[in-house]
Design an enzyme around this catalytic site. Structure first.
Site, PDB file in Angstrom:
ATOM      1  N   TYR A 147       0.817  -1.196   0.000  1.00 46.58           N
ATOM      2  CA  TYR A 147       0.000   0.000   0.000  1.00 46.58           C
ATOM      3  C   TYR A 147       0.864   1.265   0.000  1.00 46.58           C
ATOM      4  O   TYR A 147       1.690   1.437  -0.882  1.00 46.58           O
ATOM      5  CB  TYR A 147      -1.043  -0.047   1.121  1.00 46.58           C
ATOM      6  N   SER A 148       0.704   2.174   0.948  1.00 50.50           N
ATOM      7  CA  SER A 148       1.279   3.513   0.796  1.00 50.50           C
ATOM      8  C   SER A 148       2.794   3.592   0.856  1.00 50.50           C
ATOM      9  O   SER A 148       3.360   4.648   0.563  1.00 50.50           O
ATOM     10  CB  SER A 148       0.679   4.475   1.824  1.00 50.50           C
ATOM     11  N   LEU A 149       3.464   2.529   1.207  1.00 46.98           N
ATOM     12  CA  LEU A 149       4.914   2.508   1.032  1.00 46.98           C
ATOM     13  C   LEU A 149       5.257   2.792  -0.429  1.00 46.98           C
ATOM     14  O   LEU A 149       6.322   3.328  -0.739  1.00 46.98           O
ATOM     15  CB  LEU A 149       5.467   1.159   1.479  1.00 46.98           C
ATOM     16  N   LYS A 176       4.199   5.104  -2.246  1.00 37.65           N
ATOM     17  CA  LYS A 176       4.279   6.535  -2.541  1.00 37.65           C
ATOM     18  C   LYS A 176       5.717   7.053  -2.567  1.00 37.65           C
ATOM     19  O   LYS A 176       6.038   7.984  -3.310  1.00 37.65           O
ATOM     20  CB  LYS A 176       3.456   7.327  -1.529  1.00 37.65           C
TER      21      LYS A 176
END
Length: 368
Positions: free
Chosen positions: A70-72, A74
């Site tokens: 997931y947001s890793l 970004k």
């Protein structure tokens, strides 16, 4: 520990506590499939793989297992943007509308790339008009962001751009540099850093991808970040996330697929003055990447936080987490890079337990 829970790998002298904590997580059922890696002084000192990659529990997790954190993801969208800034095709503080005229409407006329990268562009979620769009309708989702008014005046407030981050950067790259997020990452960032990480998993690596599963079927609705994740429909649907079409698409905010070893090694090299990240970006952009850019209350996190251009930073770490429990960090105290990547979507207590075994503090790395 039960023999029914597969664990493989190694720990160097002094890291036995990490193994013990990881085994406890598996034995207690808090974890069903995950990888742990720690790098220090240029070598991997912990590599542990435990549990299974599939819900049927037929295939054990391996060191080369890929999973969506997931947001890793970004942080690697940020790197792609900064590579193009170094090329001179974009600038951090020029209005995006200079490159992407359709974006410069509704109060976004002066929004900058720096504001996007530090989650201050006022578009922490897709607009209501995008509710009917398919999750993989890249063009439609980008266009909805271009047309929408920001939720607040850009630069005046903070909230992680939970699902929109990758589409905003992709739109800027397309308009300003004639390229895409996927192309820049896969053709330049990934090779330069030697990463086993993919936006759009290639055919020959699909068999390495772990299936995501909920720890609790109600988990998606219980998240603090839930209001920012509802549009488009399906971003937390594990059936959709486990599909080939999703794994081979580029949804930059969340769907990088990578290994624990790759992420720990990346973070171990992140701050190095002779490391690959600095070589990729050059000294000035490398410094900008790591420097604190803004400290404020982040509405999506629900807490006060300091963002660099691509990471969360405090006195103890430079880090990024992902909803569901995955996290990676560079310990400023102990000078090691670490990663805990999981397929079992739950809170960050498992990664926090591994961090505590290393005398690190993972407070505020995720979105829940």
């Amino acid at each position: 520990m039960s023999d029914a829970v597969p664990v493989e790998g190694f720990v160097s002298d002094g890291y036995d506590r990490v193994r013990e904590v990881f085994q406890d997580l598996l034995r207690d059922g808090r974890e069903t499939g995950a990888g742990v890696s720690v790098w220090r002084d240029g070598r991997e000192v912990v590599r542990l793989s435990g549990g299974w990659v599939d819900a049927a529990r037929h295939h054990p997790w391996r060191a080369d297992t890929l999973v969506q954190p997931y947001s890793l993801s970004k942080s690697f969208v940020t790197l792609a943007a900064l590579v193009v800034v170094r090329d001179g095709a974009l600038a951090l503080d020029e209005p995006i509308s200079r490159y992407w005229p359709a974006y410069g409407v509704g109060g976004k006329e002066r929004t900058t790339l720096r504001q996007v990268l530090t989650h201050r562009a006022g578009q922490p979620r897709f607009p209501a008009e995008a509710a009917g769009l398919d999750l993989l309708d890249d063009a439609g989702l980008r266009e909805s962001l271009a047309r929408a008014a920001p939720e607040y005046v850009p630069g005046t407030s903070l909230g992680e751009h939970a699902l929109t981050y990758g589409h905003l950067v992709d739109g800027i790259l397309r308009a300003g540099a004639g390229t895409t997020l996927g192309e820049v990452f896969n053709e330049r960032v990934r090779p330069a850093l030697g990463l086993d990480a993919w936006f759009g998993v290639p055919d020959d690596a699909l068999e390495r991808v772990a299936d995501l599963e909920y720890a609790d079927p109600e988990w998606p609705s219980q998240l603090h970040a839930a209001p920012w994740l509802r549009i488009p429909d399906g971003t937390l649907d594990v059936e959709r996330a486990n599909s080939r079409s999703w794994r081979q698409a580029v949804f930059g905010a969340v769907n990088l697929h990578t290994t624990a070893t790759a992420m720990a090694r990346f973070f171990s090299e992140l701050t190095s003055e002779d490391g690959p990240v600095r070589a990729l970006l050059g000294p000035q952009l490398h410094a900008d990447l790591l420097a604190s850019q803004v400290t404020d209350f982040d509405e999506v996190f629900g807490t006060r936080i300091t963002w660099t251009l691509g990471f969360v930073r405090d006195r103890g770490k430079i880090a990024k987490g992902g909803i569901g429990g995955s996290a990676a960090w560079w310990s400023l105290k102990h000078r090691h890079g670490c990663a805990y990547l999981t397929r079992r979507l739950d809170d960050h207590s498992r990664a926090a337990a591994i961090a505590a075994a290393l005398d690190d503090d993972l407070t505020v790395v995720g979105e829940d």
